[in-house]
Design a protein around this motif. Structure first.
Motif, PDB file in Angstrom:
ATOM      1  N   LYS A  90       0.848  -1.234  -0.113  1.00 40.19           N
ATOM      2  CA  LYS A  90       0.067  -0.200   0.059  1.00 40.19           C
ATOM      3  C   LYS A  90       0.854   1.282  -0.056  1.00 40.19           C
ATOM      4  CE  LYS A  90      -3.958  -2.000   2.573  1.00 40.19           C
ATOM      5  NZ  LYS A  90      -4.839  -1.778   3.691  1.00 40.19           N
ATOM      6  N   SER A  91       0.388   2.267  -0.877  1.00 40.84           N
ATOM      7  CA  SER A  91       1.098   3.479  -0.897  1.00 40.84           C
ATOM      8  C   SER A  91       0.007   4.781  -0.679  1.00 40.84           C
ATOM      9  CB  SER A  91       1.970   3.794  -1.929  1.00 40.84           C
ATOM     10  OG  SER A  91       1.118   3.483  -3.219  1.00 40.84           O
ATOM     11  N   ILE A  92       0.498   5.748  -0.129  1.00 35.23           N
ATOM     12  CA  ILE A  92      -0.262   6.965  -0.176  1.00 35.23           C
ATOM     13  C   ILE A  92       0.740   8.126  -0.828  1.00 35.23           C
ATOM     14  CG2 ILE A  92      -1.365   8.910   1.433  1.00 35.23           C
ATOM     15  CD1 ILE A  92      -2.112   6.745   3.289  1.00 35.23           C
ATOM     16  N   VAL A  93      -0.124   8.820  -1.651  1.00 38.10           N
ATOM     17  CA  VAL A  93       0.630   9.818  -2.585  1.00 38.10           C
ATOM     18  C   VAL A  93      -0.382  11.179  -2.213  1.00 38.10           C
ATOM     19  CG1 VAL A  93       1.336  10.824  -4.678  1.00 38.10           C
ATOM     20  CG2 VAL A  93       1.310   8.559  -4.282  1.00 38.10           C
TER      21      VAL A  93
ATOM     22  N   LEU B 205       2.842  10.052 -10.681  1.00 39.60           N
ATOM     23  CA  LEU B 205       3.289   9.061  -9.696  1.00 39.60           C
ATOM     24  C   LEU B 205       2.285   7.989  -9.407  1.00 39.60           C
ATOM     25  CD1 LEU B 205       5.564   8.013  -8.052  1.00 39.60           C
ATOM     26  CD2 LEU B 205       4.942   9.666  -6.305  1.00 39.60           C
ATOM     27  N   ALA B 206       1.304   8.389  -8.983  1.00 42.56           N
ATOM     28  CA  ALA B 206       0.049   7.487  -8.355  1.00 42.56           C
ATOM     29  C   ALA B 206      -0.155   6.503  -9.323  1.00 42.56           C
ATOM     30  CB  ALA B 206      -1.185   8.452  -8.086  1.00 42.56           C
TER      31      ALA B 206
ATOM     32  N   LEU C  62      -6.457  11.278 -12.734  1.00 35.42           N
ATOM     33  CA  LEU C  62      -6.250   9.758 -12.584  1.00 35.42           C
ATOM     34  C   LEU C  62      -7.005   8.725 -13.131  1.00 35.42           C
ATOM     35  CD1 LEU C  62      -5.897  10.194  -8.666  1.00 35.42           C
ATOM     36  CD2 LEU C  62      -3.942   9.869 -10.231  1.00 35.42           C
ATOM     37  N   PRO C  63      -6.467   7.671 -13.375  1.00 38.83           N
ATOM     38  CA  PRO C  63      -7.319   6.534 -14.257  1.00 38.83           C
ATOM     39  C   PRO C  63      -8.149   5.843 -13.109  1.00 38.83           C
ATOM     40  CG  PRO C  63      -4.950   5.736 -13.510  1.00 38.83           C
ATOM     41  CD  PRO C  63      -5.032   7.064 -13.319  1.00 38.83           C
TER      42      PRO C  63
ATOM     43  N   ALA D 113      -7.215  -0.643  -7.996  1.00 36.20           N
ATOM     44  CA  ALA D 113      -6.212  -0.403  -7.207  1.00 36.20           C
ATOM     45  C   ALA D 113      -5.686   1.106  -6.766  1.00 36.20           C
ATOM     46  CB  ALA D 113      -4.890  -0.877  -7.950  1.00 36.20           C
ATOM     47  N   LEU D 114      -6.510   2.002  -7.053  1.00 37.68           N
ATOM     48  CA  LEU D 114      -6.420   3.594  -7.021  1.00 37.68           C
ATOM     49  C   LEU D 114      -7.699   4.024  -6.448  1.00 37.68           C
ATOM     50  CD1 LEU D 114      -4.315   5.729  -9.284  1.00 37.68           C
ATOM     51  CD2 LEU D 114      -6.068   6.601  -7.840  1.00 37.68           C
ATOM     52  N   ARG D 115      -7.527   4.622  -5.262  1.00 39.17           N
ATOM     53  CA  ARG D 115      -8.451   5.387  -4.698  1.00 39.17           C
ATOM     54  C   ARG D 115      -8.172   6.615  -4.481  1.00 39.17           C
ATOM     55  NH1 ARG D 115      -8.558   5.339   1.209  1.00 39.17           N
ATOM     56  NH2 ARG D 115     -10.658   6.150   2.063  1.00 39.17           N
ATOM     57  N   TYR D 116      -9.153   7.808  -4.535  1.00 38.65           N
ATOM     58  CA  TYR D 116      -8.732   9.196  -4.526  1.00 38.65           C
ATOM     59  C   TYR D 116      -9.786   9.718  -3.382  1.00 38.65           C
ATOM     60  CZ  TYR D 116      -8.405  13.996  -5.659  1.00 38.65           C
ATOM     61  OH  TYR D 116      -8.018  15.261  -5.459  1.00 38.65           O
ATOM     62  N   VAL D 117      -8.766  10.430  -2.527  1.00 38.99           N
ATOM     63  CA  VAL D 117      -9.603  11.137  -1.266  1.00 38.99           C
ATOM     64  C   VAL D 117      -9.292  12.618  -1.508  1.00 38.99           C
ATOM     65  CG1 VAL D 117      -9.329  11.556   1.104  1.00 38.99           C
ATOM     66  CG2 VAL D 117      -9.006   9.336   0.304  1.00 38.99           C
TER      67      VAL D 117
END
Length: 250
Positions: free
Chosen positions: A3-6, A17-18, A39-40, A44-48
């Motif tokens: 897991k990563s947070i950008v 990068l995300a 963002l796509p 696997a990618l969640r936007y906050v």
């Protein structure tokens, strides 16, 4: 899946990068101030959406850090502040320092001290080569980034006694949309070749530059991945992708 947070990922280099971290197999939480990110749409990618200049936004990101237990955190949120030579109100100066230096230090140090010792975490803090060549237009921004550089070193000191590492990714002139549009307008107005305009712009921006074109987003991604794979050896690291802007002795 790691897991990563950008943080600061709604557009530009942060969004790139995300997206690339997802391609590299990471599960990514992207944080940004804009309601509609560049963002796509992928599982696997969640936007906050969160504005770190507010207490509510800070608390939202703080919760994400605690709940997600990331292996990688990249702080890329930035305020350029006043960009003219006039003296701005004091609260504007404080706001720039808050987002660029105080928030990342406080937010990440808080996470270091609260994170589980079982989960190693690498913190990558994006900085700028503006710290080497401030002028009347960029002085406030450059000073806030210089403060961030010192505070990231303090963060690395705290990581020494925890299961974590903190590193600085110091970037020079990026091939972002704003730079491209500005130089494209100059090339159109003067009838000059775009490559020639870029070379002239970089030479005038900083005489220490040893590059003739802007730095690509992809080269920045590769440096983040390298830092993330170094583990404890990355703690205190200064990774300079700055085009030589700091000069020959630094």
């Amino acid at each position: 899946m790691r897991k990563s947070i950008v943080i600061g990922a709604s557009h530009g280099w942060g969004a790139h990068l995300a997206s690339r971290l997802v391609e590299e197999g990471w599960n990514v939480t992207a944080v940004g101030r804009r309601p509609k990110p560049e963002l796509p749409d992928t599982d696997a990618l969640r936007y906050v959406q969160a504005d770190l200049t507010t207490a509510h936004g800070y608390e939202a990101v703080e919760r994400e850090l605690q709940e997600q237990a990331p292996a990688l955190v990249v702080y890329n949120a930035v305020s350029y502040g006043p960009r003219d030579a006039t003296l701005p109100p004091l609260d504007e100066l404080e706001a720039t320092f808050r987002l660029n230096a105080l928030v990342p230090y406080h937010l990440l140090l808080n996470h270091v001290e609260k994170q589980s010792s079982a989960q190693f975490c690498t913190y990558v803090v994006t900085n700028s080569d503006s710290i080497y060549h401030a002028n009347k237009y960029s002085g406030i921004y450059a000073a806030s980034k210089a403060a961030l550089r010192v505070l990231t070193t303090a963060l690395a000191s705290a990581c020494q006694s925890h299961n974590a590492a903190a590193a600085t990714l110091l970037l020079g002139p990026l091939a972002d949309e704003e730079n491209f549009e500005k130089l494209q307008e100059i090339a159109h107005r003067t009838g000059a070749d775009m490559d020639a305009v870029t070379r002239r712009y970089l030479a005038r921006s900083n005489q220490a530059y040893v590059i003739n074109s802007f730095l690509s987003y992809e080269s920045c991604v590769k440096n983040v991945l390298t830092i993330a794979n170094l583990g404890r050896d990355a703690n205190g690291m200064l990774c300079k992708l700055d085009g030589g802007s700091s000069g020959s002795l630094i």
